[in-house]
Design a protein around this motif. Structure first.
Motif, PDB file in Angstrom:
ATOM      1  N   ARG A   1       0.864  -1.183   0.000  1.00  0.00           N
ATOM      2  CA  ARG A   1       0.000   0.000   0.000  1.00  0.00           C
ATOM      3  C   ARG A   1       0.897   1.227   0.000  1.00  0.00           C
TER       4      ARG A   1
ATOM      5  N   THR B   1      -5.200   5.346  -0.394  1.00  0.00           N
ATOM      6  CA  THR B   1      -6.198   4.954  -1.399  1.00  0.00           C
ATOM      7  C   THR B   1      -5.632   4.063  -2.500  1.00  0.00           C
ATOM      8  N   SER B   2      -4.370   3.685  -2.423  1.00  0.00           N
ATOM      9  CA  SER B   2      -3.764   2.907  -3.527  1.00  0.00           C
ATOM     10  C   SER B   2      -2.897   1.770  -3.015  1.00  0.00           C
ATOM     11  N   TYR B   3      -3.149   0.576  -3.513  1.00  0.00           N
ATOM     12  CA  TYR B   3      -2.263  -0.540  -3.211  1.00  0.00           C
ATOM     13  C   TYR B   3      -2.192  -1.484  -4.390  1.00  0.00           C
TER      14      TYR B   3
END
Ligand SMILES: [Zn+2]
Length: 141
Positions: free
Chosen positions: A124, A128-130
């Motif tokens: 991650r 909000t992003s992984y």
């Protein structure tokens, strides 16, 4: 904590172990197409690795949690990812970071007699992003 919810990997192994860790690192993506990411900046990376196997070692471990942490955290924490040789000619995107962690972990697991396997690496990069990396079992990646 949101980071504790991970996609599950279907498998038939008897044991599954998950190790969470986080580390601070800087990177940049050296290409105009990367926009703002071309500028050096930092992230707190949250990492989860999933290890599985059918056999434990003589101490009763699938793999020692500390060993996993030392492979990943010790190597990358408070570093500039671009400076690592595995990212030479390969930009340290979240995807590549996940793959390189997967390769390093599996290389370490290959030295163990009980032969555990790395099934998944989750990296991650932001809240909000992984990215999830799942090595193809029995094949190169
Ligand atoms: Zn970034």
């Amino acid at each position: 904590m949101l980071q504790q919810f991970y996609p599950q990997v279907p498998h038939n192994y008897t044991f599954e172990l998950n190790k969470d860790m986080h580390l601070a690192a800087a990177h940049y993506i050296d290409d105009d197409r990367a926009g703002d990411c071309r500028n050096m900046h930092g992230h707190t990376y949250f990492i989860n690795v999933t290890i599985a196997g059918d056999n434990l070692d003589e101490l009763g471990f699938l793999v020692d949690f500390k060993r996993l942490k030392s492979i990943i955290h010790k190597r990358y924490d408070h570093t500039l990812l671009n400076n690592h040789q595995e990212f030479n000619g390969r930009p340290p995107t979240t995807e590549e970071v996940a793959r390189q962690i997967g390769l390093a972990v599996q290389a370490e697991l290959d030295t163990l007699e009980n032969k555990p396997v790395c099934l998944q690496v989750l990296v991650r990069e932001t809240p909000t992003s992984y990215v999830v990396y799942r090595p193809k079992q029995g094949g190169a990646s």
